[in-house]
Design a protein around this motif. Structure first.
Motif, short mmCIF file in Angstrom:
data_model
loop_
_atom_site.label_atom_id
_atom_site.label_comp_id
_atom_site.label_asym_id
_atom_site.label_seq_id
_atom_site.Cartn_x
_atom_site.Cartn_y
_atom_site.Cartn_z
N GLU A 180 -15.81 -22.95 -36.42
CA GLU A 180 -15.04 -23.84 -34.69
C GLU A 180 -16.89 -24.13 -33.45
OE1 GLU A 180 -11.22 -22.23 -33.99
OE2 GLU A 180 -12.40 -21.21 -32.16
N SER B 97 -10.59 -26.82 -25.55
CA SER B 97 -10.87 -25.95 -27.32
C SER B 97 -9.55 -25.56 -27.54
CB SER B 97 -11.72 -25.33 -27.17
OG SER B 97 -13.92 -25.68 -27.49
N SER C 18 -14.86 -17.64 -29.59
CA SER C 18 -15.57 -18.56 -29.77
C SER C 18 -16.38 -19.39 -28.95
CB SER C 18 -14.85 -20.10 -31.17
OG SER C 18 -14.44 -19.43 -32.18
N SER C 19 -15.85 -19.53 -27.98
CA SER C 19 -16.35 -20.01 -26.86
C SER C 19 -17.14 -19.21 -25.95
CB SER C 19 -15.40 -20.08 -25.24
OG SER C 19 -14.59 -21.83 -25.93
N PHE D 249 -10.61 -29.60 -33.24
CA PHE D 249 -11.60 -28.68 -34.17
C PHE D 249 -11.41 -29.80 -35.27
CE2 PHE D 249 -10.86 -25.45 -31.11
CZ PHE D 249 -12.30 -25.06 -31.09
N ILE E 243 -18.03 -26.63 -31.38
CA ILE E 243 -18.54 -26.53 -30.19
C ILE E 243 -19.34 -26.93 -29.60
CG2 ILE E 243 -18.22 -25.09 -27.92
CD1 ILE E 243 -16.47 -23.23 -29.24
N ARG F 77 -8.60 -18.17 -30.18
CA ARG F 77 -9.05 -18.21 -31.53
C ARG F 77 -9.85 -18.75 -30.40
NH1 ARG F 77 -10.36 -18.34 -37.12
NH2 ARG F 77 -11.52 -20.80 -36.82
N SER F 78 -10.63 -19.10 -29.61
CA SER F 78 -11.63 -20.59 -29.35
C SER F 78 -12.60 -20.49 -28.75
CB SER F 78 -11.26 -21.79 -28.84
OG SER F 78 -10.03 -22.06 -27.85
N GLY G 259 -11.89 -22.11 -23.96
CA GLY G 259 -10.94 -21.43 -24.96
C GLY G 259 -9.30 -21.15 -24.76
#
Length: 264
Positions: free
Chosen positions: A95, A40, A133-134, A71, A99, A129-130, A126
């Protein structure tokens, strides 16, 4: 496995409402079932930014069924959709949902070369920022086998700026999402609750906020895996358009492969 021929094929996932995820699978097409690695990109990036095409190929060469993707916000932006629509799909919540959509497509066998993928051995990686999110996704979905974060893992921050009408639709959407998900987006708490191995790869020359969060995560979850990349900035010295791998990027990649080998 660098002498292997890598097969690559693009795919699309229809999310409904005019939203799409576009991505690409890369794998050694040799009939063997492989662990899955979902890559990601960062908030300001995309799947073809800088190092991602090379990194995804290199992971495939190492024997992973490798997925890189954009994304949903990237499709919305590229299609020139209304600013408010783009803003709505640019949040952390969206986000995490993106995923989930990619992982679900793997598990349903809907992506290219599905016979090469082992959904029971699935890791997510990730950047920026991802990475956060991950962590959030993995904490909420126990089917993930491992999490890797490159220069990320902080609790999502509110955008800088004024208030009310002075904020863009984009910033308003992100602020509303963060404020309504304060507990859910407590990344430190999510990270501490992970029941699967995680690796955080952090450049020592990244911004102070991320370095402070990384230190905090090491304190609360010392049994997880942490690697510092000396001299590494937020993109491990890589730029876009890509000018080739750097020492810092090569080190981040090698550490990640070594970690994933211990998991799978």
């Amino acid at each position: 496995m660098s002498n292997q021929v890598i097969a690559a094929q693009r795919f699309g996932i229809d999310l409904g409402g005019g939203h799409f995820i576009h991505g690409e699978v890369k794998a050694v097409d040799d009939g063997t079932v492989k662990p899955v690695l979902v890559l990601s990109h960062g908030f300001k990036g995309h799947k073809d930014w800088g190092f991602w095409p090379e990194v995804s190929r290199r992971f495939a060469e190492e024997g992973f069924y490798t997925i890189s993707y954009d994304f949903a916000r990237i499709h919305a932006r590229n299609e020139g959709q209304d600013e408010r629509v783009v803003a709505a799909v640019s949040t952390v919540s969206r986000e995490v949902r993106d995923i989930e959509a990619v992982v679900n497509a793997v598990r349903k066998g809907e992506l290219p070369f599905a016979n090469e993928a082992d959904p029971e051995r699935l890791a997510i990686l990730g950047h920026s920022r991802s990475g956060s999110s991950s962590i959030i996704y993995a904490a909420e979905h126990p089917g993930v086998g491992a999490v890797v974060v490159w220069n990320g893992g902080s609790t999502p921050a509110l955008p800088a700026g004024g208030n009310g009408e002075q904020l863009s639709y984009h910033d308003q959407a992100i602020i509303a999402d963060i404020e309504s998900n304060e507990a859910r987006f407590d990344v430190a708490n999510k990270f501490q609750s992970l029941s699967v191995p995680a690796l955080l790869v952090q450049g020592t020359n990244d911004n102070e906020r991320l370095l402070a969060h990384n230190k905090r995560l090491q304190e609360i979850a010392p049994d997880q895996h942490f690697v510092s990349i000396a001299g590494g900035d937020h993109t491990f010295g890589a730029v876009h358009p890509y000018e080739g791998a750097t020492r810092e990027l090569d080190e981040a990649f090698a550490e990640t492969v070594q970690f994933l080998r211990t998991v799978y």
